[in-house]
Design a protein around this motif. Sequence first.
Motif, PDB file in Angstrom:
ATOM      1  N   ARG A   8       0.858  -1.210   0.047  1.00 36.21           N
ATOM      2  CA  ARG A   8      -0.142   0.096   0.099  1.00 36.21           C
ATOM      3  C   ARG A   8       0.940   1.266   0.105  1.00 36.21           C
ATOM      4  O   ARG A   8       0.296   2.460  -0.246  1.00 36.21           O
ATOM      5  CB  ARG A   8      -0.895   0.044   1.100  1.00 36.21           C
ATOM      6  CG  ARG A   8      -1.772  -1.254   1.232  1.00 36.21           C
ATOM      7  CD  ARG A   8      -2.950  -0.774   2.423  1.00 36.21           C
ATOM      8  NE  ARG A   8      -2.325  -0.591   3.842  1.00 36.21           N
ATOM      9  CZ  ARG A   8      -2.683  -1.471   4.595  1.00 36.21           C
ATOM     10  NH1 ARG A   8      -3.015  -2.611   4.221  1.00 36.21           N
ATOM     11  NH2 ARG A   8      -1.951  -1.275   5.926  1.00 36.21           N
ATOM     12  N   MET A   9       2.065   1.267   0.231  1.00 34.50           N
ATOM     13  CA  MET A   9       3.025   2.360   0.604  1.00 34.50           C
ATOM     14  C   MET A   9       3.362   2.769  -0.856  1.00 34.50           C
ATOM     15  O   MET A   9       3.536   2.108  -1.890  1.00 34.50           O
ATOM     16  CB  MET A   9       4.465   2.104   1.309  1.00 34.50           C
ATOM     17  CG  MET A   9       3.750   1.720   2.657  1.00 34.50           C
ATOM     18  SD  MET A   9       2.929   2.660   3.661  1.00 34.50           S
ATOM     19  CE  MET A   9       2.237   1.622   4.694  1.00 34.50           C
ATOM     20  N   ALA A 220       0.040   5.773   9.024  1.00 29.57           N
ATOM     21  CA  ALA A 220      -1.056   6.508   8.353  1.00 29.57           C
ATOM     22  C   ALA A 220      -0.567   7.728   7.437  1.00 29.57           C
ATOM     23  O   ALA A 220      -1.123   7.877   6.309  1.00 29.57           O
ATOM     24  CB  ALA A 220      -2.083   7.048   9.363  1.00 29.57           C
ATOM     25  N   GLU A 221       0.195   8.252   7.771  1.00 31.91           N
ATOM     26  CA  GLU A 221       1.036   9.593   7.054  1.00 31.91           C
ATOM     27  C   GLU A 221       1.515   8.825   5.598  1.00 31.91           C
ATOM     28  O   GLU A 221       1.173   9.235   4.465  1.00 31.91           O
ATOM     29  CB  GLU A 221       1.919  10.203   7.731  1.00 31.91           C
ATOM     30  CG  GLU A 221       1.370  11.022   8.837  1.00 31.91           C
ATOM     31  CD  GLU A 221       2.303  11.992   9.718  1.00 31.91           C
ATOM     32  OE1 GLU A 221       3.464  11.638   9.426  1.00 31.91           O
ATOM     33  OE2 GLU A 221       2.097  12.922  10.286  1.00 31.91           O
ATOM     34  N   LYS A 222       2.221   7.869   5.887  1.00 27.75           N
ATOM     35  CA  LYS A 222       2.980   7.405   4.459  1.00 27.75           C
ATOM     36  C   LYS A 222       1.736   6.698   3.555  1.00 27.75           C
ATOM     37  O   LYS A 222       1.811   6.863   2.418  1.00 27.75           O
ATOM     38  CB  LYS A 222       3.888   6.097   4.843  1.00 27.75           C
ATOM     39  CG  LYS A 222       5.078   6.775   5.616  1.00 27.75           C
ATOM     40  CD  LYS A 222       6.205   5.934   6.019  1.00 27.75           C
ATOM     41  CE  LYS A 222       7.391   6.316   6.572  1.00 27.75           C
ATOM     42  NZ  LYS A 222       8.083   7.160   5.794  1.00 27.75           N
ATOM     43  N   TYR A 223       0.805   6.048   4.142  1.00 25.47           N
ATOM     44  CA  TYR A 223      -0.297   5.447   3.342  1.00 25.47           C
ATOM     45  C   TYR A 223      -1.237   6.641   2.524  1.00 25.47           C
ATOM     46  O   TYR A 223      -1.434   6.637   1.404  1.00 25.47           O
ATOM     47  CB  TYR A 223      -1.116   4.766   4.067  1.00 25.47           C
ATOM     48  CG  TYR A 223      -2.356   3.916   3.516  1.00 25.47           C
ATOM     49  CD1 TYR A 223      -2.327   3.253   2.451  1.00 25.47           C
ATOM     50  CD2 TYR A 223      -3.775   4.322   3.696  1.00 25.47           C
ATOM     51  CE1 TYR A 223      -3.326   2.824   1.612  1.00 25.47           C
ATOM     52  CE2 TYR A 223      -4.813   3.811   3.116  1.00 25.47           C
ATOM     53  CZ  TYR A 223      -4.569   3.082   1.849  1.00 25.47           C
ATOM     54  OH  TYR A 223      -5.517   2.563   1.337  1.00 25.47           O
ATOM     55  N   LEU A 224      -1.688   7.785   3.357  1.00 23.60           N
ATOM     56  CA  LEU A 224      -2.547   8.684   2.850  1.00 23.60           C
ATOM     57  C   LEU A 224      -1.720   9.696   2.197  1.00 23.60           C
ATOM     58  O   LEU A 224      -2.201  10.321   1.180  1.00 23.60           O
ATOM     59  CB  LEU A 224      -3.110   9.477   4.102  1.00 23.60           C
ATOM     60  CG  LEU A 224      -4.046   8.213   4.791  1.00 23.60           C
ATOM     61  CD1 LEU A 224      -4.614   9.062   5.866  1.00 23.60           C
ATOM     62  CD2 LEU A 224      -5.275   7.813   4.164  1.00 23.60           C
ATOM     63  N   GLY A 225      -0.005   9.806   2.309  1.00 27.84           N
ATOM     64  CA  GLY A 225       0.544  11.171   1.775  1.00 27.84           C
ATOM     65  C   GLY A 225       0.191  12.217   2.352  1.00 27.84           C
ATOM     66  O   GLY A 225       0.610  13.357   1.739  1.00 27.84           O
ATOM     67  N   ILE A 226      -0.679  12.233   3.472  1.00 33.26           N
ATOM     68  CA  ILE A 226      -0.793  13.857   4.083  1.00 33.26           C
ATOM     69  C   ILE A 226      -0.444  13.753   5.637  1.00 33.26           C
ATOM     70  O   ILE A 226      -0.623  12.582   6.265  1.00 33.26           O
ATOM     71  CB  ILE A 226      -2.341  13.928   3.963  1.00 33.26           C
ATOM     72  CG1 ILE A 226      -3.231  13.056   4.601  1.00 33.26           C
ATOM     73  CG2 ILE A 226      -2.602  14.306   2.420  1.00 33.26           C
ATOM     74  CD1 ILE A 226      -4.795  13.349   4.300  1.00 33.26           C
ATOM     75  N   PRO A 227      -0.244  14.657   6.334  1.00 32.54           N
ATOM     76  CA  PRO A 227       0.016  14.660   7.604  1.00 32.54           C
ATOM     77  C   PRO A 227      -1.187  14.420   8.475  1.00 32.54           C
ATOM     78  O   PRO A 227      -2.168  14.708   8.182  1.00 32.54           O
ATOM     79  CB  PRO A 227       0.572  15.889   7.991  1.00 32.54           C
ATOM     80  CG  PRO A 227       0.105  16.999   6.913  1.00 32.54           C
ATOM     81  CD  PRO A 227      -0.169  16.178   5.630  1.00 32.54           C
ATOM     82  N   VAL A 228      -0.968  13.778   9.630  1.00 31.48           N
ATOM     83  CA  VAL A 228      -1.993  13.514  10.516  1.00 31.48           C
ATOM     84  C   VAL A 228      -1.822  14.563  11.794  1.00 31.48           C
ATOM     85  O   VAL A 228      -0.772  14.618  12.185  1.00 31.48           O
ATOM     86  CB  VAL A 228      -1.625  12.139  11.220  1.00 31.48           C
ATOM     87  CG1 VAL A 228      -2.952  11.868  12.243  1.00 31.48           C
ATOM     88  CG2 VAL A 228      -2.012  11.062   9.790  1.00 31.48           C
ATOM     89  N   PHE A 229      -3.044  15.052  11.726  1.00 31.04           N
ATOM     90  CA  PHE A 229      -3.013  16.440  12.748  1.00 31.04           C
ATOM     91  C   PHE A 229      -3.371  15.850  14.337  1.00 31.04           C
ATOM     92  O   PHE A 229      -3.113  16.514  15.324  1.00 31.04           O
ATOM     93  CB  PHE A 229      -3.880  17.303  12.467  1.00 31.04           C
ATOM     94  CG  PHE A 229      -3.298  18.096  11.416  1.00 31.04           C
ATOM     95  CD1 PHE A 229      -2.348  18.993  11.300  1.00 31.04           C
ATOM     96  CD2 PHE A 229      -3.846  17.811   9.984  1.00 31.04           C
ATOM     97  CE1 PHE A 229      -1.966  19.317  10.068  1.00 31.04           C
ATOM     98  CE2 PHE A 229      -3.688  18.570   8.912  1.00 31.04           C
ATOM     99  CZ  PHE A 229      -2.316  19.361   8.940  1.00 31.04           C
TER     100      PHE A 229
END
Length: 235
Positions: A8-9, A220-229
């Motif tokens: 998934r990465m 989660a950040e690597k999978y979604l490509g966006i930062p987790v806040f």
Amino acid sequence: MAKSRLDRMPSNDLNEMKEIDLLELFRAVLKYIRLIIVLCIVFGAGGFLGTKFLIEPTYTASTSIYLTPQINDTGSLDYSSQMANGLLVTNVVNLLTQNNVMSEVAKDVGLENADAVKKFVNVTNKQDTQIVTVTATTGDPKLSKNIANGTVTTFINTMQKNLNVRNIEIVDKAKLSYVPSGPSIKKNTMMATLVGGVIGVGYAVLKFLLDNRLRTKEEAEKYLGIPVFAEFPEV
């Protein structure tokens, strides 16, 4: 079809995630360490008990014959005789298990036929020597001894009678031994223990590979490509 976390990465993060996943894999295996130990103990005990009580022991007896070279007039060994014996050794190895020899041995030891004897007999020649060893392995120590000794005795008598070959001597007769030559309890126990360990580790690895959950913020950040806040703490 479910994909592993590596699949998934994004490709640019694969190398970094491989290093992280190796650590996670090690932790996943450690999580099942009790199961792995239990499987090793259970399989090892099964191998020990199965070998000791379910597998019949075998007994081995061996005897050797030697092709003696001739002595020339000067009292030294005849070189041509030695060369001839070297060529004869290969034939002797094959002739020892011929049907005419095995049939006579079968009659003497009380077996059905030549094939019944052949499956118990192994004939070998030590490299660069004129020594041939006959080994018999059965479930009866007396039968093993009788087959080994009977094979070489019958063979020598046959060679003397039919081919007038008289330079074959028995070096060491087979002796009766009640010490089993197999199976090896130690070896089977170790192999069974190893199988148990492999099954346990394989189960842990399979559980890890089939687990598609994102457990950390970094995943989660690597999978979604966006930062987790924000993230919910584990309760």
